[in-house]
Design an enzyme around this catalytic site. Structure first.
Site, PDB file in Angstrom:
ATOM      1  N   VAL A  98      -4.902  18.305 -29.533  1.00 50.73           N
ATOM      2  CA  VAL A  98      -4.022  17.937 -30.647  1.00 50.73           C
ATOM      3  C   VAL A  98      -4.122  16.427 -30.858  1.00 50.73           C
ATOM      4  O   VAL A  98      -4.050  15.652 -29.901  1.00 50.73           O
ATOM      5  CB  VAL A  98      -2.559  18.322 -30.332  1.00 50.73           C
ATOM      6  CG1 VAL A  98      -1.620  17.844 -31.427  1.00 50.73           C
ATOM      7  CG2 VAL A  98      -2.420  19.823 -30.129  1.00 50.73           C
ATOM      8  N   GLY A 141      -7.650  14.100 -23.006  1.00 46.62           N
ATOM      9  CA  GLY A 141      -6.379  14.180 -22.297  1.00 46.62           C
ATOM     10  C   GLY A 141      -5.207  14.659 -23.121  1.00 46.62           C
ATOM     11  O   GLY A 141      -4.093  14.770 -22.616  1.00 46.62           O
ATOM     12  N   HIS A 142      -5.424  14.974 -24.404  1.00 48.15           N
ATOM     13  CA  HIS A 142      -4.287  15.335 -25.280  1.00 48.15           C
ATOM     14  C   HIS A 142      -4.626  16.534 -26.149  1.00 48.15           C
ATOM     15  O   HIS A 142      -4.879  16.373 -27.336  1.00 48.15           O
ATOM     16  CB  HIS A 142      -3.945  14.143 -26.166  1.00 48.15           C
ATOM     17  CG  HIS A 142      -2.585  14.199 -26.782  1.00 48.15           C
ATOM     18  ND1 HIS A 142      -2.332  14.779 -27.998  1.00 48.15           N
ATOM     19  CD2 HIS A 142      -1.403  13.742 -26.340  1.00 48.15           C
ATOM     20  CE1 HIS A 142      -1.060  14.653 -28.301  1.00 48.15           C
ATOM     21  NE2 HIS A 142      -0.477  14.021 -27.309  1.00 48.15           N
ATOM     22  N   PHE A 143      -4.645  17.655 -25.758  1.00 49.58           N
ATOM     23  CA  PHE A 143      -4.460  18.240 -24.445  1.00 49.58           C
ATOM     24  C   PHE A 143      -5.719  19.019 -24.104  1.00 49.58           C
ATOM     25  O   PHE A 143      -6.289  19.614 -25.010  1.00 49.58           O
ATOM     26  CB  PHE A 143      -3.258  19.169 -24.445  1.00 49.58           C
ATOM     27  CG  PHE A 143      -1.979  18.460 -24.842  1.00 49.58           C
ATOM     28  CD1 PHE A 143      -1.288  17.683 -23.922  1.00 49.58           C
ATOM     29  CD2 PHE A 143      -1.468  18.561 -26.126  1.00 49.58           C
ATOM     30  CE1 PHE A 143      -0.104  17.045 -24.268  1.00 49.58           C
ATOM     31  CE2 PHE A 143      -0.285  17.913 -26.475  1.00 49.58           C
ATOM     32  CZ  PHE A 143       0.403  17.170 -25.555  1.00 49.58           C
TER      33      PHE A 143
END
Length: 147
Positions: free
Chosen positions: A56, A49-51
């Site tokens: 990252v 989810g990041h990203f």
């Protein structure tokens, strides 16, 4: 100076998957400094989810990795003095700067030094590097509590 593998690290830190963020200690000087590594893999759960289109490492987890290195430094340095089991809590952070993103495949070099220790509070200067370039720097504080 000494090193620590993951088995020894797990003796000092209460963290476990998915939040153990120190893989190896490459140098340790009791009461002074520690140099550790976190290998950043695309398999890290936060990358989902990041990203999704540009994975990252979250800055807060870089700071957590530095805090875990600081806890290792303090726990190992205090080992001879403590008679009870203790856990080291992250109690403060100042002057955090994120200078460059950390991505999958990077090896995060964690460097932490004890700046001072007063009345059960340790203050540290810390920086995280990738390929010799500073990606994050901060001043951290922690304390110990009996468990």
């Amino acid at each position: 100076m000494t090193t620590m593998d993951i088995h020894e690290i797990l003796k000092y830190l209460p963290h476990r998957y998915p939040l153990i963020l120190v893989d190896r200690v490459v140098s340790f000087e009791s009461g002074k400094r520690i140099h550790a590594y976190k290998n950043v893999s695309i398999n890290e759960p936060y990358f989902v989810g990041h990203f999704p289109h540009y994975p990252v490492m979250p800055g807060v987890l870089i700071v957590e990795a530095l805090a875990q290195a600081a806890a290792l430094l303090t726990a190992r340095s205090q080992e001879a003095e403590k008679n009870t089991e203790q856990v080291y809590y992250f109690v403060g952070i100042d002057a955090v700067r994120f200078k460059k993103p950390v991505i999958a495949g990077d090896q995060l070099s964690l460097k932490v030094e004890i700046a001072r220790q007063i009345k059960g509070i340790w203050k540290y200067t810390a920086c995280a590097e990738v390929d010799g370039q500073i990606v994050t720097e901060a001043q951290l504080m922690c304390t110990a509590r009996e468990i």
